[in-house]
Motif scaffolding. Structure first.
Motif, short mmCIF file in Angstrom:
data_model
loop_
_atom_site.label_atom_id
_atom_site.label_comp_id
_atom_site.label_asym_id
_atom_site.label_seq_id
_atom_site.Cartn_x
_atom_site.Cartn_y
_atom_site.Cartn_z
N ILE A 37 1.64 -13.01 11.96
CA ILE A 37 2.22 -13.54 10.75
C ILE A 37 3.17 -14.64 10.82
O ILE A 37 3.64 -14.79 12.03
N PRO A 38 3.28 -15.21 9.84
CA PRO A 38 4.03 -16.51 9.92
C PRO A 38 5.82 -15.91 9.86
O PRO A 38 6.14 -15.35 9.17
N LEU A 39 6.62 -17.02 10.77
CA LEU A 39 8.03 -16.68 10.59
C LEU A 39 8.65 -17.93 9.85
O LEU A 39 7.71 -18.94 9.55
N SER A 40 9.71 -17.65 9.32
CA SER A 40 10.32 -18.80 8.51
C SER A 40 10.57 -20.14 8.98
O SER A 40 10.63 -21.28 8.57
N VAL B 119 2.11 -1.74 10.02
CA VAL B 119 1.48 -3.31 9.96
C VAL B 119 1.16 -3.43 8.70
O VAL B 119 1.04 -5.01 8.26
N GLN B 120 0.45 -2.60 7.62
CA GLN B 120 0.08 -3.01 6.50
C GLN B 120 1.30 -3.47 5.57
O GLN B 120 1.01 -3.76 4.38
N ARG B 121 2.43 -2.96 5.75
CA ARG B 121 3.45 -3.24 4.91
C ARG B 121 4.19 -4.75 5.75
O ARG B 121 5.33 -5.26 5.17
N GLY B 122 3.60 -5.34 6.62
CA GLY B 122 4.11 -6.59 7.32
C GLY B 122 5.16 -6.43 8.14
O GLY B 122 5.79 -7.30 8.62
N VAL B 123 5.27 -5.02 8.74
CA VAL B 123 6.19 -4.91 9.70
C VAL B 123 5.68 -4.93 11.11
O VAL B 123 4.25 -4.39 11.45
N VAL B 124 6.12 -5.82 12.10
CA VAL B 124 5.57 -5.99 13.32
C VAL B 124 5.99 -4.82 14.30
O VAL B 124 7.19 -4.04 14.10
N VAL B 125 5.07 -4.19 15.00
CA VAL B 125 5.16 -2.90 15.73
C VAL B 125 5.22 -3.39 17.18
O VAL B 125 4.36 -3.95 17.69
N ILE B 126 5.93 -2.57 17.98
CA ILE B 126 5.91 -2.82 19.42
C ILE B 126 6.46 -1.67 20.23
O ILE B 126 7.08 -1.21 20.77
N PRO B 127 5.07 -0.78 20.14
CA PRO B 127 4.93 0.44 20.80
C PRO B 127 5.26 0.24 22.38
O PRO B 127 4.62 -0.41 22.99
N LYS B 128 6.17 1.19 22.94
CA LYS B 128 6.24 1.38 24.46
C LYS B 128 5.30 2.07 24.92
O LYS B 128 5.41 3.26 24.44
N SER B 129 4.78 1.69 25.95
CA SER B 129 3.92 2.67 26.85
C SER B 129 3.75 2.11 28.16
O SER B 129 3.51 1.01 28.38
N PHE B 130 3.96 3.17 29.28
CA PHE B 130 3.36 2.63 30.55
C PHE B 130 2.35 3.34 30.81
O PHE B 130 1.98 3.62 32.11
N SER B 131 1.64 4.02 30.07
CA SER B 131 0.30 5.02 30.44
C SER B 131 -0.89 3.89 29.91
O SER B 131 -1.04 3.47 28.72
N HIS C 27 -5.31 2.50 23.74
CA HIS C 27 -5.19 3.22 22.66
C HIS C 27 -4.46 2.52 21.49
O HIS C 27 -5.11 2.55 20.38
N ASN C 28 -3.43 2.38 21.82
CA ASN C 28 -2.28 1.95 20.61
C ASN C 28 -3.18 0.18 20.06
O ASN C 28 -2.72 0.25 19.16
N PHE C 29 -3.74 -0.35 20.77
CA PHE C 29 -4.11 -1.44 20.73
C PHE C 29 -5.32 -1.41 19.56
O PHE C 29 -5.70 -2.56 19.05
N GLN C 30 -6.11 -0.17 19.48
CA GLN C 30 -7.11 -0.05 18.90
C GLN C 30 -6.55 0.43 17.64
O GLN C 30 -7.30 1.33 16.63
N VAL C 31 -5.93 -0.56 16.62
CA VAL C 31 -5.35 -0.05 15.38
C VAL C 31 -6.47 -1.19 14.52
O VAL C 31 -6.24 -2.37 14.77
N ASP C 32 -6.65 -0.63 13.35
CA ASP C 32 -7.57 -1.47 12.63
C ASP C 32 -6.57 -2.08 11.80
O ASP C 32 -5.93 -2.01 11.02
N LEU C 33 -6.47 -3.77 11.83
CA LEU C 33 -5.87 -4.43 11.00
C LEU C 33 -6.59 -5.25 9.96
O LEU C 33 -6.03 -6.08 9.38
N THR C 34 -7.84 -4.95 9.91
CA THR C 34 -8.55 -5.55 8.71
C THR C 34 -8.06 -4.96 7.19
O THR C 34 -7.71 -3.81 7.22
N ARG C 35 -8.14 -5.67 6.50
CA ARG C 35 -7.36 -5.91 5.03
C ARG C 35 -5.85 -5.47 5.16
O ARG C 35 -5.19 -5.19 4.10
N VAL C 36 -5.28 -5.94 6.28
CA VAL C 36 -3.87 -5.96 6.29
C VAL C 36 -3.37 -7.15 5.61
O VAL C 36 -3.82 -8.07 5.85
N LEU C 37 -2.08 -7.01 4.69
CA LEU C 37 -1.46 -7.73 4.17
C LEU C 37 -2.33 -8.42 3.07
O LEU C 37 -2.48 -9.62 2.95
#
Length: 292
Positions: free
Chosen positions: A10-13, A264-276, A282-292
């Motif tokens: 998403i764009p930054l200002s 993410v569908q509210r336009g909030v960037v997410v940075i989940p932390k995991s060392f697993s 798994h966290n990367f497999q988020v459906d971003l279609t129809r986002v925003l």
């Protein structure tokens, strides 16, 4: 182009762009084995992550930087594919300390610039060699901070090409207004990193930031780390919430994926932390279609 976690930014200002999904890299240095961040960031890049959130006080920026450099060297990514966020810690708010601290991060990462550099907290600790200075009674030693002066020093770092975008973290509306209304403001904050998840939705702050073209970056998007020193472990984890679990069952997703999608569908960037490794995938497999 189909929207995926890998290519959806998403764009930054200021004209730059930030990936909606990133990897948090904090790990308790007292308990995290050496090399963990190195291996996990390399894996994350192979999975498709391009956004990495780090900090000097995580004590592992050297590993994160090495991972990025190795994946550039083997041709997996180019430097401009990667979005790295670093942070200015509480003991470095005085203007004369800002650039040397950023340069310290760059030296540790062995990179020429960071994509985003943020003031980690709107409060300051006593400057010195210790990140968490305490008095003889064990209480933190705080220090006066002039956020506008600190910001001007950051603006100079951006003008010098050491950082592409500037932001803040854990700022409330009043603190944001202090910067936005600063006489002679040259570069406005493009982001505000705060805790944001289905249990802490931040509606008022989110709306204020939207009005001023400030992107919210949500940490702890799938709940806290359950650290017994500050979390009531008698409270059930957010990911066991009945509503999140039921939504996940309906759409064949996990409660973690539902929580990430909520933001993410509210336009909030997410940075989940995991060392697993499995959770990183798994966290990367988020459906971003129809986002925003």
């Amino acid at each position: 182009m189909n929207l995926t976690a890998e290519n959806h930014c998403i764009p930054l200002s200021d004209g730059n762009r930030i990936p909606l999904l990133g990897l948090g890299t904090y790990g308790d240095p007292r308990t995290t084995p050496k090399g963990t961040a190195l291996d996990c960031v390399k894996l994350a890049i192979d999975v498709g992550y391009r956004h990495f959130d780090g900090a000097l006080v995580y004590y592992n920026e050297h590993e994160v930087g090495q991972a990025i450099r190795e994946k550039i060297a083997d041709g997996t990514v180019r430097r401009d594919d990667i979005f790295y966020c670093g942070k200015l810690w509480n003991t470095f708010h005085p203007p004369e300390l800002v650039r040397p601290t950023l340069e310290r991060t760059l030296k540790t990462l062995k990179l020429d610039y960071v994509d985003l550099y943020i003031i980690e907290l709107p409060m300051a600790f006593k400057p010195g060699d210790e990140f968490y200075p305490k008095d003889q009674d064990g209480k933190y030693i705080y220090h006066h901070t002039d956020l506008c002066a600190t910001w001007e020093a950051l603006e100079a770092c951006k003008d010098a090409g050491l950082v592409k975008s500037l932001g803040v973290s854990n700022f409330n509306r009043r603190q944001l207004e202090l910067l936005l209304n600063k006489p002679g403001l040259k570069h406005k904050p493009v982001s505000n990193q705060v805790e944001c998840n289905p249990y802490f939705t931040q509606p008022k702050l989110l709306e204020f930031c939207r009005q001023h073209d400030i992107v919210i970056v949500g940490y702890c998007p799938i709940g806290s780390s359950r650290d017994a020193s500050w979390v009531n472990l008698k409270s059930p984890p957010m990911l066991e919430d009945e509503v999140l679990v039921s939504i996940g069952k309906k759409y064949n997703k996990s409660s973690a994926q539902v929580a990430l999608r909520f933001n993410v569908q509210r336009g909030v960037v997410v940075i989940p932390k995991s060392f697993s490794p499995e959770r990183i995938k798994h966290n990367f497999q988020v459906d971003l279609t129809r986002v925003l």
